[in-house]
Write an enzyme that holds these catalytic residues in place. Structure first.
Site, PDB file in Angstrom:
ATOM      1  CD  GLU A  94      -2.777  -1.347   2.417  1.00 56.06           C
ATOM      2  OE1 GLU A  94      -3.882  -1.726   2.296  1.00 56.06           O
ATOM      3  OE2 GLU A  94      -2.698  -0.880   3.672  1.00 56.06           O
ATOM      4  CB  CYS A 107       3.148   7.674   3.016  1.00 57.38           C
ATOM      5  SG  CYS A 107       3.897   6.415   4.170  1.00 57.38           S
ATOM      6  CB  CYS A 114       7.317  -5.092   8.446  1.00 56.98           C
ATOM      7  SG  CYS A 114       8.661  -4.001   9.003  1.00 56.98           S
ATOM      8  CB  CYS A 118       7.159  -2.142  15.916  1.00 54.61           C
ATOM      9  SG  CYS A 118       8.753  -1.650  15.073  1.00 54.61           S
ATOM     10  CB  CYS A 121       3.655  -1.615  13.332  1.00 53.81           C
ATOM     11  SG  CYS A 121       3.682  -1.193  11.630  1.00 53.81           S
ATOM     12  CB  CYS A 339       1.879   6.246  11.215  1.00 47.90           C
ATOM     13  SG  CYS A 339       2.635   7.584  10.619  1.00 47.90           S
TER      14      CYS A 339
HETATM   15  N1  SAH Z   1      10.018   0.790   9.335  1.00 50.98           N
HETATM   16  C1  SAH Z   1       9.931   2.315   9.228  1.00 50.98           C
HETATM   17  C2  SAH Z   1       9.088   3.022   8.213  1.00 50.98           C
HETATM   18  C3  SAH Z   1       7.737   2.240   8.493  1.00 50.98           C
HETATM   19  S1  SAH Z   1       6.815   2.643   9.890  1.00 50.98           S
HETATM   20  C4  SAH Z   1      10.179   2.568  10.605  1.00 50.98           C
HETATM   21  O1  SAH Z   1      10.048   2.076  11.531  1.00 50.98           O
HETATM   22  O2  SAH Z   1      10.422   4.140  10.946  1.00 50.98           O
HETATM   23  C5  SAH Z   1       6.455   4.447   9.810  1.00 50.98           C
HETATM   24  C6  SAH Z   1       6.260   5.221  11.239  1.00 50.98           C
HETATM   25  O3  SAH Z   1       4.705   4.722  11.662  1.00 50.98           O
HETATM   26  C7  SAH Z   1       7.119   4.755  12.141  1.00 50.98           C
HETATM   27  O4  SAH Z   1       7.725   5.819  13.088  1.00 50.98           O
HETATM   28  C8  SAH Z   1       6.471   3.901  13.104  1.00 50.98           C
HETATM   29  O5  SAH Z   1       6.816   3.607  14.429  1.00 50.98           O
HETATM   30  C9  SAH Z   1       4.999   4.505  13.382  1.00 50.98           C
HETATM   31  N2  SAH Z   1       4.072   3.623  13.705  1.00 50.98           N
HETATM   32  C10 SAH Z   1       4.002   2.246  13.324  1.00 50.98           C
HETATM   33  N3  SAH Z   1       2.758   1.828  13.868  1.00 50.98           N
HETATM   34  C11 SAH Z   1       2.177   2.991  14.523  1.00 50.98           C
HETATM   35  C12 SAH Z   1       0.636   3.041  15.083  1.00 50.98           C
HETATM   36  N4  SAH Z   1      -0.094   2.086  15.232  1.00 50.98           N
HETATM   37  N5  SAH Z   1       0.374   4.351  15.328  1.00 50.98           N
HETATM   38  C13 SAH Z   1       1.259   5.415  15.088  1.00 50.98           C
HETATM   39  N6  SAH Z   1       2.254   5.243  14.493  1.00 50.98           N
HETATM   40  C14 SAH Z   1       2.993   3.965  14.170  1.00 50.98           C
END
Ligand code: SAH
Length: 351
Positions: A94, A107, A114, A118, A121, A339
């Site tokens: 996406e 974006c 991935c 995390c 996420c 995000c």
């Molecule tokens: N892997 C990379 C880029 C993808 S995530 C990274 O970790 O930076 C993009 C952003 O969204 C990151 O800052 C991540 O921590 C944040 N993110 C992930 N899950 C989220 C959520 N449920 N709510 C808000 N931000 C989130």
């Protein structure tokens, strides 16, 4: 046995020139073909009208031209658009177009699924299937550039690698895609308008610095306390904050480019004074700014957005220490485009 034809867009300009020389043709033919593939973005060799029929046939016999296909576009009430992007092998990623008064930001995704884990996420719940190729990253950007021109009458202005995947775990392809995006033969965008966001892989941050990249770096920090960080981002057990700090100091010494820390504040996880003090301390190591991101729920009880007071406390402490901090409101939540929400939820509807 039939060998599979190679995607010609996986080749560099040099390699395409070499192909022509090896086949008894002139190297400049490679430049022409390269331009058709990237600036003009043709989908078929037959569209290369200044290339002879014989040459087109030779290309056809040896290569395919893979392209992404935007299978579905969903539009949020705030104008954000999410593209479900079908890759040549049927997998889906996406990407998101985020419009504001003055800019359009793309974006984009760098991996299918991935590599990291995390806990907060949605993408992390998908298995990492594979890395995206440079052309698949480039095409996501080009598609959003088209949409921006179509719906907002202006070209794309910014790109963030904050979609699915960890860009620094697909280092070479991300760099190759950015090279094309910034090249005059591609989209000619300024690297200053591109931000690569990483969960923090120290070795690769150092490599970025050594490679003298000119785009911006964002780090998803979320905690400056090792025990907390490794609890919410388990992979970070292998990358203690000390190593992350050292890599960022190295990055800054080489690039003189300020780092952005992305930070979500969760209730009972990182909303105490100890957490705030640790972040303030961490922010003093290299010039930086902090984006406090709103949490986008992903059907999980473990994580809840902290109170407005906790966010206020973070901002006060950071500002009192001369650190720029901004609260970033989420966009596209109603279509799961914010995000951390990208998880191909609608794939069933696409098939
Ligand atoms: N892997 C990379 C880029 C993808 S995530 C990274 O970790 O930076 C993009 C952003 O969204 C990151 O800052 C991540 O921590 C944040 N993110 C992930 N899950 C989220 C959520 N449920 N709510 C808000 N931000 C989130």
């Amino acid at each position: 046995m039939q060998t599979q034809k190679k995607d010609i867009r996986a080749l560099t300009k040099e390699q395409i020139r070499d192909f022509f020389v090896a086949n008894g043709d002139k190297a400049f033919r490679g430049n022409q073909v390269y331009e058709w593939l990237w600036s003009k973005r043709v989908h078929s060799f037959d569209d290369m009208t200044n290339v002879s029929k014989t040459t087109r046939q030779m290309l056809e016999d040896n290569f395919v031209i893979n392209h992404i296909r935007v299978d579905q576009m969903q539009k949020s009430s705030d104008g954000t658009v999410k593209n479900a992007v079908r890759l040549h092998d049927g997998l889906v990623v996406e990407s998101v177009l985020i419009p504001t008064e003055t800019r359009t930001t793309a974006c984009v995704s760098s991996q299918v699924g991935c590599s990291l884990d995390c806990n907060f996420c949605a993408t992390a719940r998908l298995k990492r299937m594979r890395n995206l190729n440079p052309d698949e990253i480039y095409d996501q950007v080009a598609a959003i550039d088209n949409e921006s021109r179509l719906y907002h009458d202006r070209p794309l202005s910014n790109i963030v690698f904050m979609g699915m995947g960890e860009p620094l775990m697909n280092y070479n392809n991300v760099i190759a895609a950015i090279d094309m995006i910034t090249s005059p033969e591609g989209l000619g965008m300024s690297p200053k308008r591109i931000t690569v966001s990483t969960s923090g892989v120290p070795k690769m941050i150092k490599k970025l610095a050594d490679d003298e990249v000119r785009f911006k770096l964002a780090v998803s920090l979320h905690s400056a306390v090792d025990e907390v960080r490794s609890q919410i981002m388990p992979f970070s057990k292998s990358f203690p904050l000390k190593d992350l700090r050292e890599s960022l100091e190295y990055w800054y010494s080489k690039t003189k480019s300020r780092v952005t820390y992305e930070y979500v504040v969760w209730k009972g996880i990182n909303d105490s004074k100890r957490d705030i003090d640790a972040l303030v301390k961490f922010c003093k190591y290299v010039p930086c700014k902090v984006n406090l991101i709103e949490y986008n729920p992903i059907d999980d009880d473990e994580f809840q957005q902290a109170s407005p007071q906790a966010i206020e406390d973070y901002i006060t402490a950071l500002e009192n220490n001369g650190i720029v901090a901004k609260v970033r409101r989420s966009r596209g939540k109603d279509i799961d485009a914010a995000c951390g929400q990208l998880a191909n939820k609608n794939e069933a509807a696409i098939n």
